[in-house]
Design a protein around this motif. Structure first.
Motif, PDB file in Angstrom:
ATOM      1  N   PRO A  68      -2.879  -3.061 -10.143  1.00 24.24           N
ATOM      2  CA  PRO A  68      -3.512  -2.243  -9.103  1.00 24.24           C
ATOM      3  C   PRO A  68      -4.510  -3.047  -8.285  1.00 24.24           C
ATOM      4  O   PRO A  68      -5.110  -4.001  -8.791  1.00 24.24           O
ATOM      5  N   SER A 122      -3.556   4.209  -5.976  1.00 25.64           N
ATOM      6  CA  SER A 122      -3.691   3.117  -6.961  1.00 25.64           C
ATOM      7  C   SER A 122      -4.800   3.417  -7.968  1.00 25.64           C
ATOM      8  O   SER A 122      -4.847   2.817  -9.032  1.00 25.64           O
ATOM      9  N   LYS A 123      -5.674   4.381  -7.634  1.00 27.58           N
ATOM     10  CA  LYS A 123      -6.676   4.722  -8.664  1.00 27.58           C
ATOM     11  C   LYS A 123      -6.033   5.516  -9.815  1.00 27.58           C
ATOM     12  O   LYS A 123      -6.637   5.669 -10.867  1.00 27.58           O
ATOM     13  N   ALA A 133      -3.234   4.339 -11.098  1.00 27.25           N
ATOM     14  CA  ALA A 133      -2.233   3.345 -11.506  1.00 27.25           C
ATOM     15  C   ALA A 133      -1.815   3.494 -12.965  1.00 27.25           C
ATOM     16  O   ALA A 133      -0.640   3.288 -13.310  1.00 27.25           O
ATOM     17  N   THR A 182       0.862  -1.181   0.000  1.00 30.56           N
ATOM     18  CA  THR A 182       0.000   0.000   0.000  1.00 30.56           C
ATOM     19  C   THR A 182       0.897   1.228   0.000  1.00 30.56           C
ATOM     20  O   THR A 182       1.787   1.370   0.839  1.00 30.56           O
ATOM     21  N   LEU A 202       2.078   2.754 -13.061  1.00 30.14           N
ATOM     22  CA  LEU A 202       2.446   1.321 -13.066  1.00 30.14           C
ATOM     23  C   LEU A 202       3.090   0.864 -14.382  1.00 30.14           C
ATOM     24  O   LEU A 202       4.044   0.081 -14.345  1.00 30.14           O
ATOM     25  N   VAL A 258      -0.758  -3.423  -6.008  1.00 26.97           N
ATOM     26  CA  VAL A 258      -0.456  -2.082  -5.517  1.00 26.97           C
ATOM     27  C   VAL A 258      -1.739  -1.396  -5.042  1.00 26.97           C
ATOM     28  O   VAL A 258      -2.645  -1.137  -5.830  1.00 26.97           O
ATOM     29  N   LEU A 291      -9.626  -0.874  -3.588  1.00 27.43           N
ATOM     30  CA  LEU A 291      -9.355   0.540  -3.282  1.00 27.43           C
ATOM     31  C   LEU A 291      -9.690   0.870  -1.831  1.00 27.43           C
ATOM     32  O   LEU A 291      -9.204   0.208  -0.937  1.00 27.43           O
TER      33      LEU A 291
END
Ligand code: BGC
Length: 262
Positions: free
Chosen positions: A236, A218-219, A221, A141, A225, A213, A240
């Motif tokens: 991701p 991560s939103k 990503a 995280t 990424l 991740v 969430l």
């Protein structure tokens, strides 16, 4: 711990203790979704264990949580046998606190306390993007710090704390957490370079089958990424901002059946 007093039909509650808010919801373990609205109270300052216990009491009250419901609470620190052992990004008074006992006494019910990233990892493996994956899944995280969960064939190895691996003479989270990106105004490409170095370190040590991740960033990503240049698949998180609550509720309900300490 006794589970005799619990009915397995009562939905458990997960509580997520974060830097800005303490959030709670009842969770449907059949689907991994919330079975109530999610409610939130600002994190008190200072966020001492006693102050957080007051907030959790109010949240449970507002949710109308029945006495038979299991309650799980995430803490952003090492939690071994119910006792908090580290506090990198929270009030130092947590260190040495027997949180299982403190919360259970204040709330008059059994409360299971666990590391925040472990909760998120369990939720991703049970309901999210790593659902039914075998082998070694490492969930990280990326937030104020870097949290980690190592799950092998669905079994959690708690308190892995991979955000504290040394990198450039300090803990990796001081170089590659999302807060560092924000504080230093790093571009996605600059941050991805640091993440590449970090995930390569993890690859070299653990040879995982998958990286997941998580964390609020991560939103986004798609922005970073694809720039992380490693050999292991990296994806991701799916859950969430629900993962902490869902994982806490899951562990609280299932802990008696898992080979976990405490
Ligand atoms: C803590 C971990 C926590 C992570 C994410 C780290 O600084 O040491 O226990 O999981 O931050 O909150």
């Amino acid at each position: 711990m006794s589970i005799a007093s619990r009915t397995t039909t009562t939905a458990p509650v997960g509580v997520d203790f974060g830097g800005s808010g303490i959030k709670a919801a009842t969770v449907d373990l059949g689907t991994g979704r919330f079975a109530s609205e999610r409610i939130r109270i600002e994190t008190p300052e200072p966020a001492t264990p006693a102050a957080v216990a007051e907030v959790v009491a109010e949240l449970l009250d507002r949710l109308g949580t029945p006495a038979s419901a299991a309650v799980g609470l995430t803490v952003p620190g090492v939690v071994a046998h119910g006792t908090v052992r580290s506090a990198a990004n929270i009030d130092k008074s947590w260190i040495g606190t027997d949180a299982d006992t403190l919360f259970s006494d204040r709330l008059g019910r059994e409360v299971t306390v666990l590391n925040d990233a472990d909760a998120a990892g369990l939720a991703e493996v049970r309901y999210g993007v790593a659902r039914d994956r075998t082998g070694l899944v490492i969930v990280t995280t990326l937030g104020t710090g870097i949290g980690s969960a190592m799950v092998y064939d669905g079994v959690l190895v708690p308190n892995s704390e991979l955000g504290h691996l040394p990198m450039h003479g300090g803990p990796a989270e001081h170089r590659a957490a999302n807060k560092v990106r924000e504080d230093h105004d790093l571009s996605w490409a600059q941050w991805a370079e640091r993440l590449t170095e970090y995930y390569r370190l993890l690859e070299g040590l653990f040879s995982p089958d998958l990286f997941v991740v998580g964390g609020g960033v991560s939103k986004r990503a798609a922005s970073f990424l694809p720039l992380v240049d490693i050999d292991t698949p990296i994806v991701p998180a799916a859950l969430l901002n629900t993962a902490g609550i869902v994982g806490a509720a899951l562990l609280a309900q299932e802990r008696p059946h898992l080979a976990l300490p405490g």
